[in-house]
Motif scaffolding. Sequence first.
Motif, PDB file in Angstrom:
ATOM      1  N   GLY A 197       0.782  -1.237   0.000  1.00 15.87           N
ATOM      2  CA  GLY A 197       0.000   0.000   0.000  1.00 15.87           C
ATOM      3  C   GLY A 197       0.806   1.275   0.000  1.00 15.87           C
ATOM      4  N   PHE A 198       2.079   1.226   0.443  1.00 12.71           N
ATOM      5  CA  PHE A 198       2.833   2.478   0.519  1.00 12.71           C
ATOM      6  C   PHE A 198       3.083   3.065  -0.863  1.00 12.71           C
ATOM      7  N   SER A 199       3.359   2.203  -1.848  1.00 11.94           N
ATOM      8  CA  SER A 199       3.637   2.706  -3.204  1.00 11.94           C
ATOM      9  C   SER A 199       2.389   3.264  -3.872  1.00 11.94           C
ATOM     10  N   ASP A 200       1.190   2.998  -3.297  1.00 15.20           N
ATOM     11  CA  ASP A 200      -0.042   3.554  -3.861  1.00 15.20           C
ATOM     12  C   ASP A 200      -0.206   5.029  -3.535  1.00 15.20           C
ATOM     13  N   ILE A 201       0.542   5.521  -2.558  1.00  8.99           N
ATOM     14  CA  ILE A 201       0.443   6.942  -2.215  1.00  8.99           C
ATOM     15  C   ILE A 201       1.032   7.766  -3.360  1.00  8.99           C
ATOM     16  N   PRO A 202       0.300   8.735  -3.901  1.00  6.58           N
ATOM     17  CA  PRO A 202       0.880   9.572  -4.949  1.00  6.58           C
ATOM     18  C   PRO A 202       2.124  10.299  -4.445  1.00  6.58           C
ATOM     19  N   ASN A 203       3.186  10.229  -5.262  1.00  7.44           N
ATOM     20  CA  ASN A 203       4.444  10.888  -4.909  1.00  7.44           C
ATOM     21  C   ASN A 203       4.924  10.434  -3.538  1.00  7.44           C
ATOM     22  N   HIS A 204       4.975   9.102  -3.351  1.00  2.00           N
ATOM     23  CA  HIS A 204       5.272   8.555  -2.022  1.00  2.00           C
ATOM     24  C   HIS A 204       6.696   8.868  -1.571  1.00  2.00           C
ATOM     25  N   LYS A 205       7.610   9.064  -2.525  1.00  2.00           N
ATOM     26  CA  LYS A 205       8.976   9.409  -2.120  1.00  2.00           C
ATOM     27  C   LYS A 205       9.015  10.807  -1.498  1.00  2.00           C
ATOM     28  N   ALA A 206       8.210  11.717  -2.022  1.00  2.74           N
ATOM     29  CA  ALA A 206       8.152  13.058  -1.431  1.00  2.74           C
ATOM     30  C   ALA A 206       7.527  13.010  -0.045  1.00  2.74           C
ATOM     31  N   VAL A 207       6.527  12.128   0.142  1.00  6.33           N
ATOM     32  CA  VAL A 207       5.924  11.966   1.464  1.00  6.33           C
ATOM     33  C   VAL A 207       6.958  11.429   2.455  1.00  6.33           C
TER      34      VAL A 207
END
Length: 570
Positions: A197-207
Amino acid sequence: MDFELRAARDKLEREQRERKERAKARAERERKAKEEAASRREAVEAAHRARRIEVENARLKEEQQLAEALVIGNGIVFSRTLEALQYIGYGDKIKLPPSCFTELSDKGALDKGPMYFKLSRIDRQASVEPNLSKEQEPGTTHSGVLEFTAMEGSVELPPHVWKNLFSDEIPEVPIIEVCYVSLPKGSYAKLKPESMGFSDIPNHKAVLETTLRKHATLSQGEVIIVNQGELNYKLRVLELKPASSVSVLETDIEVDIEGPDSMLDEVEHQPVLLPLAFGKAESGRVKEGKFTYYKFSLDENIHEKVASGCMNIEVKLEVDASDGDIDIYVSRHPLVFPTQHRHEWSSNEMGSKTLILSSKDAHMVADTYSIGVFGFKGWARYKISVSLKENNIPRVSRTASASSQVDVDSVKCRNCRHHISSRTILLHEAYCIRHNVICQHDGCGVVLRKEEAADHVHCVKCRKAFQIGEMEKHMKVFHAPTDCACGVILEKEEMVQHQSTTCPLRLIACRFCGDMVEAGSMPVDARDRLRGLSEHESICGSRTAPCDSCGRAVMLKEMDIHVIAVHQKS
């Protein structure tokens, strides 16, 4: 005479034997005494030798530890054994007592930049394994320092540091050793989510980058928690460069994120977006009160067809109504997981349902969309599909439109209030009065068949019309009090408004860092409230950046005013 001589001789021999035995026993006692004295002397000498060796080893170990501390601490030796306490906060910065500040200041630690500490759990009864490497050392982590306001004899730890130090059973009196260390700046980090689920967050690297701003250090093997609204994602640090513990302050660090090992865990508490392909139906089963999430992508080609008006997106949900009932909610990223109160399209009808997403919807753009299948009642089975359907718009001819106009020679029916031709009005009224009835509810006026009238009811709160079987669901969905995570209790319509405008836990796109973050409550600064900034934006905008024109360090939220006031640029 002979008898007396023999008696005297026997007596003499007996006395001689006794003297010899006594002499022999005395010699044996003297020999044993000498041996015991010699063994005692050897034991004393051995004890002295062991003591001298022990003292020498202790001195060498102390010198070695001092040398290591000097190297680790860049010339500064600081070590304290303190009782660990918890405080509510973010990141990895601890609170130390004021005496630590005095000692560190006297040793010149303040002149060497940011301070870092190695924290080691002290287990009084635990056995230490000799072959553990530093990377595998249990109960050890690193941290920065937030302030020196803790009580003397104690150190206050935020939840991140506490969980990494005391991951298993917490001792009755948690004691840790705090040592000053010097850490290199990190250049590379490899992290791995512990669930899907973490990679589903848009722009997860920025988060993730936003989360790392709250940290001063990273240590190999520790777990970082990334908060996204009400969701929490755990990421384990697998690898760091150039060392197993690094500083992440004022440095650009390359982050590599690995995928989790498998998709086994259908995590009930942590939602996962399952991929949904166009034209392919997926089957599933959802429990009452739970969500199952899907995602589909709308590329530029499909969006052009929808925008032209000739095609629509059809989200179809077929429900097995014998087991339970299901609702459907659809949102567009960055709202990743739609809920009953945060969504853009929804359907709460009973049974199977279809959502049509057309070019008339303002939210329709080329992007990724999420579908939330919510179990409203019982365990319900379903089939869900997303497809592209032609938009068949019926064309009305001029003849048809002309015939639809009200005849001049028409009369209004006394029962249904419809305009009927005067030639057939008598027959119509006779049939209409016998079979139809008008709903007498204020503002309704719907014409109903008499056998259907008993099933037609109105909500006492919103006055909308429903069938009796639908009223129970309507009251639960729209009028049951709902708890928001921030503590507010509202009905659905008010909750939708609250969670989109005023809830401190709502996700917004920060105008300064660009990440999806929790808005927070109202900012403390009145000027920021006038600017319309959220609490996060007020704090995030307080970071400084050099002005492109003059190079002066200006707060991000003051940059536009600076450009206008100083450089006269509109």
